[in-house]
Write a protein that holds these residues in place. Structure first.
Motif, PDB file in Angstrom:
ATOM      1  N   VAL A 130       4.032  -8.860  -6.014  1.00 40.43           N
ATOM      2  CA  VAL A 130       3.848 -10.304  -6.215  1.00 40.43           C
ATOM      3  C   VAL A 130       3.809 -10.586  -7.719  1.00 40.43           C
ATOM      4  CG1 VAL A 130       2.586 -10.626  -4.044  1.00 40.43           C
ATOM      5  CG2 VAL A 130       1.332 -10.096  -6.145  1.00 40.43           C
ATOM      6  N   ALA A 131       3.848 -11.866  -8.057  1.00 42.60           N
ATOM      7  CA  ALA A 131       3.714 -12.335  -9.453  1.00 42.60           C
ATOM      8  C   ALA A 131       4.752 -11.728 -10.381  1.00 42.60           C
ATOM      9  CB  ALA A 131       2.309 -12.056  -9.976  1.00 42.60           C
ATOM     10  N   GLY A 132       5.942 -11.458  -9.867  1.00 49.07           N
ATOM     11  CA  GLY A 132       7.024 -10.944 -10.701  1.00 49.07           C
ATOM     12  C   GLY A 132       6.939  -9.473 -11.019  1.00 49.07           C
ATOM     13  N   LEU A 133       6.075  -8.723 -10.372  1.00 47.91           N
ATOM     14  CA  LEU A 133       5.949  -7.285 -10.627  1.00 47.91           C
ATOM     15  C   LEU A 133       6.955  -6.498  -9.800  1.00 47.91           C
ATOM     16  CD1 LEU A 133       2.052  -6.862 -10.595  1.00 47.91           C
ATOM     17  CD2 LEU A 133       3.535  -7.406 -12.541  1.00 47.91           C
ATOM     18  N   ASP A 134       7.348  -5.331 -10.300  1.00 47.53           N
ATOM     19  CA  ASP A 134       8.153  -4.428  -9.483  1.00 47.53           C
ATOM     20  C   ASP A 134       7.214  -3.516  -8.683  1.00 47.53           C
ATOM     21  OD1 ASP A 134       7.288  -2.404 -11.198  1.00 47.53           O
ATOM     22  OD2 ASP A 134       9.104  -2.459 -12.403  1.00 47.53           O
ATOM     23  N   GLN A 135       7.812  -2.624  -7.879  1.00 48.10           N
ATOM     24  CA  GLN A 135       6.981  -1.787  -7.002  1.00 48.10           C
ATOM     25  C   GLN A 135       6.098  -0.821  -7.792  1.00 48.10           C
ATOM     26  OE1 GLN A 135       6.976  -2.103  -3.393  1.00 48.10           O
ATOM     27  NE2 GLN A 135       5.051  -1.124  -3.963  1.00 48.10           N
ATOM     28  N   VAL A 136       6.609  -0.241  -8.865  1.00 45.52           N
ATOM     29  CA  VAL A 136       5.812   0.689  -9.671  1.00 45.52           C
ATOM     30  C   VAL A 136       4.622  -0.035 -10.285  1.00 45.52           C
ATOM     31  CG1 VAL A 136       5.829   2.196 -11.699  1.00 45.52           C
ATOM     32  CG2 VAL A 136       7.789   2.169 -10.151  1.00 45.52           C
ATOM     33  N   GLN A 137       4.851  -1.225 -10.820  1.00 45.75           N
ATOM     34  CA  GLN A 137       3.756  -1.995 -11.410  1.00 45.75           C
ATOM     35  C   GLN A 137       2.721  -2.368 -10.347  1.00 45.75           C
ATOM     36  OE1 GLN A 137       6.486  -4.971 -13.024  1.00 45.75           O
ATOM     37  NE2 GLN A 137       5.602  -4.615 -15.092  1.00 45.75           N
ATOM     38  N   MET A 138       3.215  -2.738  -9.152  1.00 43.03           N
ATOM     39  CA  MET A 138       2.299  -3.132  -8.078  1.00 43.03           C
ATOM     40  C   MET A 138       1.469  -1.939  -7.601  1.00 43.03           C
ATOM     41  SD  MET A 138       1.566  -6.014  -6.715  1.00 43.03           S
ATOM     42  CE  MET A 138       0.579  -6.660  -5.361  1.00 43.03           C
ATOM     43  N   ASP A 139       2.082  -0.771  -7.569  1.00 44.87           N
ATOM     44  CA  ASP A 139       1.334   0.430  -7.169  1.00 44.87           C
ATOM     45  C   ASP A 139       0.226   0.730  -8.170  1.00 44.87           C
ATOM     46  OD1 ASP A 139       2.989   0.693  -4.977  1.00 44.87           O
ATOM     47  OD2 ASP A 139       4.277   2.228  -5.910  1.00 44.87           O
ATOM     48  N   ASN A 140       0.511   0.610  -9.468  1.00 47.21           N
ATOM     49  CA  ASN A 140      -0.512   0.832 -10.494  1.00 47.21           C
ATOM     50  C   ASN A 140      -1.606  -0.220 -10.414  1.00 47.21           C
ATOM     51  OD1 ASN A 140       0.738   3.140 -11.530  1.00 47.21           O
ATOM     52  ND2 ASN A 140       2.011   1.937 -12.945  1.00 47.21           N
ATOM     53  N   ALA A 141      -1.231  -1.460 -10.119  1.00 47.64           N
ATOM     54  CA  ALA A 141      -2.232  -2.519  -9.980  1.00 47.64           C
ATOM     55  C   ALA A 141      -3.162  -2.224  -8.807  1.00 47.64           C
ATOM     56  CB  ALA A 141      -1.523  -3.860  -9.797  1.00 47.64           C
ATOM     57  N   LYS A 142      -2.603  -1.682  -7.734  1.00 45.43           N
ATOM     58  CA  LYS A 142      -3.437  -1.339  -6.569  1.00 45.43           C
ATOM     59  C   LYS A 142      -4.460  -0.258  -6.923  1.00 45.43           C
ATOM     60  CE  LYS A 142      -3.170  -0.068  -1.684  1.00 45.43           C
ATOM     61  NZ  LYS A 142      -4.311   0.843  -1.730  1.00 45.43           N
ATOM     62  N   ILE A 143      -4.055   0.718  -7.733  1.00 43.60           N
ATOM     63  CA  ILE A 143      -5.009   1.767  -8.146  1.00 43.60           C
ATOM     64  C   ILE A 143      -6.159   1.139  -8.918  1.00 43.60           C
ATOM     65  CG2 ILE A 143      -5.303   3.809  -9.584  1.00 43.60           C
ATOM     66  CD1 ILE A 143      -2.414   4.560  -8.914  1.00 43.60           C
ATOM     67  N   ILE A 144      -5.852   0.202  -9.821  1.00 46.50           N
ATOM     68  CA  ILE A 144      -6.902  -0.448 -10.617  1.00 46.50           C
ATOM     69  C   ILE A 144      -7.858  -1.217  -9.714  1.00 46.50           C
ATOM     70  CG2 ILE A 144      -7.326  -2.215 -12.371  1.00 46.50           C
ATOM     71  CD1 ILE A 144      -4.656  -1.386 -13.660  1.00 46.50           C
ATOM     72  N   VAL A 145      -7.325  -1.947  -8.755  1.00 44.67           N
ATOM     73  CA  VAL A 145      -8.171  -2.735  -7.855  1.00 44.67           C
ATOM     74  C   VAL A 145      -8.999  -1.826  -6.955  1.00 44.67           C
ATOM     75  CG1 VAL A 145      -8.133  -4.355  -5.916  1.00 44.67           C
ATOM     76  CG2 VAL A 145      -6.676  -4.752  -7.911  1.00 44.67           C
ATOM     77  N   ASP A 146      -8.409  -0.760  -6.428  1.00 44.17           N
ATOM     78  CA  ASP A 146      -9.137   0.155  -5.532  1.00 44.17           C
ATOM     79  C   ASP A 146     -10.305   0.818  -6.255  1.00 44.17           C
ATOM     80  OD1 ASP A 146      -7.416  -0.478  -3.499  1.00 44.17           O
ATOM     81  OD2 ASP A 146      -6.208   1.362  -3.652  1.00 44.17           O
ATOM     82  N   VAL A 147     -10.127   1.218  -7.498  1.00 46.71           N
ATOM     83  CA  VAL A 147     -11.215   1.846  -8.251  1.00 46.71           C
ATOM     84  C   VAL A 147     -12.325   0.831  -8.503  1.00 46.71           C
ATOM     85  CG1 VAL A 147     -11.849   2.903 -10.455  1.00 46.71           C
ATOM     86  CG2 VAL A 147      -9.734   3.579  -9.306  1.00 46.71           C
ATOM     87  N   GLY A 148     -11.977  -0.412  -8.865  1.00 46.29           N
ATOM     88  CA  GLY A 148     -12.994  -1.433  -9.096  1.00 46.29           C
ATOM     89  C   GLY A 148     -13.806  -1.720  -7.835  1.00 46.29           C
ATOM     90  N   ARG A 149     -13.151  -1.775  -6.676  1.00 50.21           N
ATOM     91  CA  ARG A 149     -13.876  -2.026  -5.427  1.00 50.21           C
ATOM     92  C   ARG A 149     -14.747  -0.831  -5.049  1.00 50.21           C
ATOM     93  NH1 ARG A 149      -9.794  -4.613  -1.089  1.00 50.21           N
ATOM     94  NH2 ARG A 149     -11.797  -5.129  -0.132  1.00 50.21           N
ATOM     95  N   GLU A 150     -14.292   0.354  -5.363  1.00 52.84           N
ATOM     96  CA  GLU A 150     -15.115   1.539  -5.106  1.00 52.84           C
ATOM     97  C   GLU A 150     -16.382   1.518  -5.949  1.00 52.84           C
ATOM     98  OE1 GLU A 150     -14.809   6.421  -5.643  1.00 52.84           O
ATOM     99  OE2 GLU A 150     -13.003   5.185  -5.779  1.00 52.84           O
ATOM    100  N   LEU A 151     -16.291   0.999  -7.161  1.00 46.76           N
ATOM    101  CA  LEU A 151     -17.451   0.901  -8.051  1.00 46.76           C
ATOM    102  C   LEU A 151     -18.286  -0.352  -7.790  1.00 46.76           C
ATOM    103  CD1 LEU A 151     -15.761   2.028 -11.415  1.00 46.76           C
ATOM    104  CD2 LEU A 151     -17.280   3.372  -9.936  1.00 46.76           C
ATOM    105  N   LYS A 152     -17.922  -1.129  -6.768  1.00 49.20           N
ATOM    106  CA  LYS A 152     -18.652  -2.343  -6.397  1.00 49.20           C
ATOM    107  C   LYS A 152     -18.609  -3.397  -7.519  1.00 49.20           C
ATOM    108  CE  LYS A 152     -19.978  -0.136  -2.695  1.00 49.20           C
ATOM    109  NZ  LYS A 152     -19.323  -0.424  -1.389  1.00 49.20           N
TER     110      LYS A 152
END
Length: 282
Positions: A141-163
């Motif tokens: 979404v937001a004009g990102l390609d798949q590689v960028q979106m995959d990296n964004a997901k890692i950032i979000v998953d780590v933040g949610r894990e840390l509450k």
């Protein structure tokens, strides 16, 4: 001479002809000069012929007693069967039973195999180990390609894990968009960084990874900072240590962590970062 008496002649003809030399035989067969017969031979009580005779007598008595009892229950008298026939029938029945007994003893025992339960096709399919299901990659979404979106997901998953709260996710995404355009970059200054998985390279001193963190500034080793999950965790840890970061703007919070030469550059990515965070936290 006296004429031959016809009656005497007939008697003479009827007598058996014997040899003249067998005088003893002639004496035994005619007149009062018949030789006495030898006395019967005595047999011991325990000898085999006596036992056979006793057994035969007992068997006859038992057979006659059973036969008499059977006759007493009948209404009309029946002719008595000869003893020899009754004994023969009993012997035949005994032989037949003995034959059946020997047949049963000689025949091998029948072994019935124990049925083994075979798994049904459905059970076999259920028991088969399932292949690990690969996580579905998020739709860009937001004009990102798949590689960028995959990296964004890692950032979000780590933040949610840390509450971490939602605003921290937006700050982290905006920072990575500005620093590396959401690509895991190696450094041309650090040849070591190219030995690890990367998606391009930069030339800003020894800065590496999604957040362009410098090993020389104490963020971690080159190997650690080249892992997107480690780099995101290091960023959130530093952000949580800034007092009142929740009340800061995205740009101010990002700059407090990164200490960038261009502090206002992060603001341009806030809207896109909010869109990506919303898509990854649904």
């Amino acid at each position: 001479m006296h004429p031959v008496d016809p009656a005497a002649q007939k008697l003479t003809d009827a007598l058996p002809t014997t040899r003249s030399g067998d005088a003893a035989s002639t004496e035994r067969t005619i007149g009062r000069h018949r030789a006495p017969e030898p006395p019967p031979r005595r047999t011991r009580l325990g000898s085999t012929p006596v036992r056979v005779a006793l057994a035969t007598g007992v068997t006859c008595c038992l057979g006659l007693g059973a036969f008499a009892a059977a006759r007493g229950t009948e209404d009309a008298p029946q002719p008595v069967r000869p003893m020899a026939d009754a004994l023969a029938d009993r012997a035949s029945i005994a032989d037949e039973r003995a034959s059946r007994s020997l047949d049963r003893d000689a025949a091998p025992a029948r072994v019935i195999p124990t049925p083994t339960a075979s798994p049904t096709p459905t059970a076999a399919r259920k028991a088969a180990p399932k292949k690990p299901v690969k996580p579905r990659r998020p739709r860009p979404v937001a004009g990102l390609d798949q590689v960028q979106m995959d990296n964004a997901k890692i950032i979000v998953d780590v933040g949610r894990e840390l509450k971490m709260p939602r605003r921290a996710l937006v700050v982290a995404l905006a920072t990575a968009m500005q620093e590396s355009n959401l690509y895991n970059l190696a450094s041309d200054v650090l040849p070591e960084s190219t030995q690890y998985p990367h998606q391009g390279s930069g030339a800003d001193h020894d800065s590496v990874g999604l957040f362009q963190q410098r090993p020389s500034s104490g963020w971690g080793t080159v190997a650690e900072l080249m892992r997107p999950s480690y780099a995101a965790r290091a960023f959130y840890t530093a952000l949580a240590e800034i007092p009142g970061w929740e009340d800061m703007s995205v740009t101010a919070a990002a700059q407090a962590v990164q200490i960038s030469a261009f502090p206002d550059a992060y603001a341009q990515h806030e809207e896109r970062a909010s869109t990506v965070a919303a898509a990854l936290t649904v």
